[in-house]
Design an enzyme around this catalytic site. Sequence first.
Site, mmCIF file in Angstrom:
data_model
loop_
_atom_site.group_PDB
_atom_site.id
_atom_site.type_symbol
_atom_site.label_atom_id
_atom_site.label_comp_id
_atom_site.label_asym_id
_atom_site.label_seq_id
_atom_site.Cartn_x
_atom_site.Cartn_y
_atom_site.Cartn_z
ATOM 1 N N GLU A 159 4.648 3.900 -10.124
ATOM 2 C CA GLU A 159 3.954 4.002 -9.173
ATOM 3 C C GLU A 159 5.535 4.968 -7.868
ATOM 4 O O GLU A 159 6.051 5.499 -8.862
ATOM 5 C CB GLU A 159 4.068 2.705 -8.278
ATOM 6 C CG GLU A 159 5.672 1.546 -8.378
ATOM 7 C CD GLU A 159 5.083 0.738 -8.148
ATOM 8 O OE1 GLU A 159 4.014 -0.158 -8.867
ATOM 9 O OE2 GLU A 159 6.492 -0.248 -8.579
ATOM 10 N N HIS A 201 6.890 -3.999 -4.001
ATOM 11 C CA HIS A 201 7.433 -3.775 -4.923
ATOM 12 C C HIS A 201 8.941 -3.555 -4.661
ATOM 13 O O HIS A 201 8.779 -2.769 -3.611
ATOM 14 C CB HIS A 201 7.364 -2.887 -6.560
ATOM 15 C CG HIS A 201 6.448 -3.643 -6.758
ATOM 16 N ND1 HIS A 201 5.827 -3.155 -7.975
ATOM 17 C CD2 HIS A 201 5.753 -5.125 -7.545
ATOM 18 C CE1 HIS A 201 5.156 -3.516 -8.700
ATOM 19 N NE2 HIS A 201 5.052 -5.100 -8.196
#
Lengths: 289, 369
Positions: free
Chosen positions: A209, A247
């Site tokens: 990511e 996150h």
Amino acid sequence: MSIYINDKTRVLVQGITGNQGSFHTGQMLKYGTNIVGGVSPGKGGQEVEGVPVYNTVFEAVENEQAEASILFIPAPFAKDAALEALAAGIKILVLIPEHIPLQDAMDIMAQAKRHEAVVVGPNTFGLVSSGACKIGIMPNQYFVPGPVGVVSRSGTLCYEIVGHLTESKIGTTTVVGLGGDRVVGLDFIDVLEQFEKDPETKTVVLVGEIGGSAEEEAAAYIKSSMSKPVVAYLAGKSAPPGKRMGHAGAIIERGRGTFESKVEALNAAGVDVADLPGKVPELVKTKLA
Amino acid sequence: MKLYEHLGKELFARYGITVPAGRVIENAGQAAEAASELGEVVIKSQVLTGKRGKAGGISFASSPEEAEAEAEKIFKMELGGFTADKLLVEEKIQIEQEIYLALTVDGTVRKPVVLASLDGGMDVEDVPEDRMIRWPVDVTVGMQGYMVREICRQMGVKGDLQKEFLKLLPKLYKMFRENDAELAEINPLALTPQGLVAADAKVTIDDDALYRHKELPRIKEKTALELKAEELDLAYVELDGEIAVMANGAGITMATLDMVQHYGGSPANFLDFGGGANIEKTSQALELLLGTNPKVLLINIFGGITRCDVVAEAFVRVRESKGIDLPVSFRLVGTNEAEGREILEKVGIKAFNSMDEAVSHAVELLNAS
């Protein structure tokens, strides 16, 4: 064959008497994990799902020769529990909790290095050697044996991709969740090294990511040291800079950690990047053929 | 949580790091008082946005009257969408050289890292890589003199200035560790005739460790929606598109947004309602989304620790209590999938199996609206 863990691995559950701890103990036992004991201070002598509960990790290791441990402990108490496990000789430590303070995570990693132990997470779903041993919280049905190694920074997205592989009748050797925090134990390169050495793993899927430079570093390693093919999927193509996407690590800062820079690095290392999660199996099939 | 400059400097001062003499003021009149005590002053807006100086949030004054007039201007100024409640009025210091010094966390090496450069004052991203010294610190060893001497050698710093660094860096490290900082940045660190002075302070405290820092104030420079999301412990980011998105897990939520864009739609937000949420929390997340007046609602659930029936139940509950009159595209698989689908079918919604179908359907709904 598998990496890190197998059907013999003797597993301990710290926080076994809590809701999450007891539920996932049941799930892991169903999967076939060799859970030899649990720890819950003050609850020694009880049983959870037929597993004996001890007051301390030392006691559990003495009695059950546990080698690995999974933590279901609230974040404020996780550092103490993790350091206890490391001091008692646990060599594979899986940290499930989210929101462990960053300074605590750094303290845990420094001790793990001293004890030559492997830490997975924090903020991870854990790891599984398919068909043999699951130390984590992922849904059992998707993790069936096969030739593909998977390593991921995110949880549910990894299930999504493994689900697509399973649907296409492609199983997995080992699936490792690195965790979504800024400071985690295992990183892409550690796991890629193991997959490269594992004879059963024929192809690797990397799920990354935006944010940080872990994918770029992985790309450099793949280019210099890997002979096995790697397929990737990266989340966050549409994410705006400066915003933390869930996150702690998923943020484009100061122009670094962009989707484009990661794709470019991976492509340069010969890695095909799927543009949708559902396209991963097709790419994997071309590598397995 | 980012700290305002004056709070960062209070922390610095508590650890013995020299900061300019200054006063925090809440109205322009107090600027005149401060200036009459301090002489020539610099007046700084206490907002969290970077580029504060370039936007006009920092000014100088050489008399109490001038200080009051400048303060009045800065109080009215909107910087990064916020106006300041407080200004910092400080003595003007004599700067011989501007240095950059910071402690932050390097995820790659899993350690705190010292960043130091003699090219201070400018934006840190403009400092050339080879002019920025990076020194990771082993937390089991802590900040030792040899590290500071080595950092100084690499910067080309000697003599009295090295002595100043030997005093300063251990204090900054102690402050960083004891306060659970993610970032403690001094830019510029000013070399003055009296030694090193922290002319600015950017300190970010780890949100996950705030529970053990009751002494620190809580700073809420956020939009109303972001505050609400924070209260509910949801990961929420406002975007400027039209399809409201809710999913479980940061990675899959990002992937859902990417897919919305892939099929030609535009996401209105990022909302990860986390793993294992109960009906209450899921309902609140849904209500928050509906409050943003999106054109289409897209829900993407791959249940692991999250149960499909809980999400479906929450959806039906909100639909009944608040009314959901916009088009909805639902994807529901995983733990307790059958139960979840049954609940949705009772209200006439057929959930999709795949993320692809659900997302492309959401974009079709948008185009038809």
